[in-house]
Design a protein around this motif. Sequence first.
Motif, short mmCIF file in Angstrom:
data_model
loop_
_atom_site.label_atom_id
_atom_site.label_comp_id
_atom_site.label_asym_id
_atom_site.label_seq_id
_atom_site.Cartn_x
_atom_site.Cartn_y
_atom_site.Cartn_z
N ARG A 23 -21.27 11.79 -34.10
CA ARG A 23 -21.28 10.72 -33.10
C ARG A 23 -21.69 11.28 -31.75
O ARG A 23 -21.35 12.40 -31.40
N TYR A 57 -19.22 5.59 -45.31
CA TYR A 57 -19.58 5.24 -43.94
C TYR A 57 -20.69 6.14 -43.43
O TYR A 57 -21.59 5.70 -42.73
N CYS A 61 -24.25 4.84 -42.07
CA CYS A 61 -24.77 5.22 -40.74
C CYS A 61 -26.13 5.88 -40.86
O CYS A 61 -27.02 5.63 -40.04
N LYS A 64 -28.79 3.18 -41.56
CA LYS A 64 -29.02 2.30 -40.42
C LYS A 64 -29.53 3.05 -39.18
O LYS A 64 -29.82 2.43 -38.17
N MET A 66 -27.81 5.13 -37.39
CA MET A 66 -26.74 5.17 -36.40
C MET A 66 -26.19 6.57 -36.18
O MET A 66 -25.54 6.82 -35.17
N THR A 67 -26.41 7.48 -37.12
CA THR A 67 -25.84 8.82 -37.01
C THR A 67 -26.30 9.47 -35.72
O THR A 67 -27.46 9.43 -35.37
N THR A 69 -25.32 8.52 -32.75
CA THR A 69 -25.33 7.56 -31.64
C THR A 69 -23.90 7.17 -31.28
O THR A 69 -22.94 7.49 -32.00
N GLU A 70 -23.77 6.44 -30.18
CA GLU A 70 -22.45 5.97 -29.76
C GLU A 70 -21.96 4.81 -30.63
O GLU A 70 -20.83 4.36 -30.48
N TYR A 71 -22.78 4.33 -31.56
CA TYR A 71 -22.40 3.21 -32.42
C TYR A 71 -21.56 3.64 -33.62
O TYR A 71 -21.01 2.79 -34.32
N VAL A 72 -21.47 4.93 -33.86
CA VAL A 72 -20.61 5.43 -34.93
C VAL A 72 -19.17 5.31 -34.45
O VAL A 72 -18.85 5.69 -33.32
N LEU A 73 -18.31 4.75 -35.29
CA LEU A 73 -16.89 4.65 -34.92
C LEU A 73 -16.32 6.03 -34.65
O LEU A 73 -16.65 7.00 -35.35
#
Length: 152
Positions: A23, A57, A61, A64, A66-67, A69-73
């Motif tokens: 993240r 998850y 990620c 998508k 998302m890995t 990025t700040e969008y990963v929980l």
Amino acid sequence: MPGKQDVLPPDWLEQLRSIYPKRDGGGAAPKAVTRLVESAIANGAQWERILKGAENYRIHCGRKGMTGTEYVLMLQTFVGRDWHFEEWADQDMRSPVEKAADRARETLMLRAAKVGFRQQIPGEPDFRYEQCIKEAERVSEPRGEPKVWAVK
């Protein structure tokens, strides 16, 4: 009730952090994660489901983009009070191509069973097996009454 030492492997935190997607921004606070995972385990969560959820998850990620990025929980949120790992543990993370191939294989097996054909031999290509089933279907089709031609 078993203690956490009976449920969690000794290197559980390293396992979880290695599987969980990276993240951007704040990293996981080990003390908070430890407290939250131990609390979840004490309340009935299973370590295998936490790991499976984290792995699924990570796959999501990655697909998508998302890995990293700040969008990963945040990991604390993932294992926190809402137990996000539970919703991800049951996800089917196969690709659409894998799912379609499995559906085609199931259809092939149903066709084979319908005509009483043998199971697929290990290593036998799907296309060859399908050709054999087509032949078995053709042979097993009931034939109509033979046509009689009247000679005049």
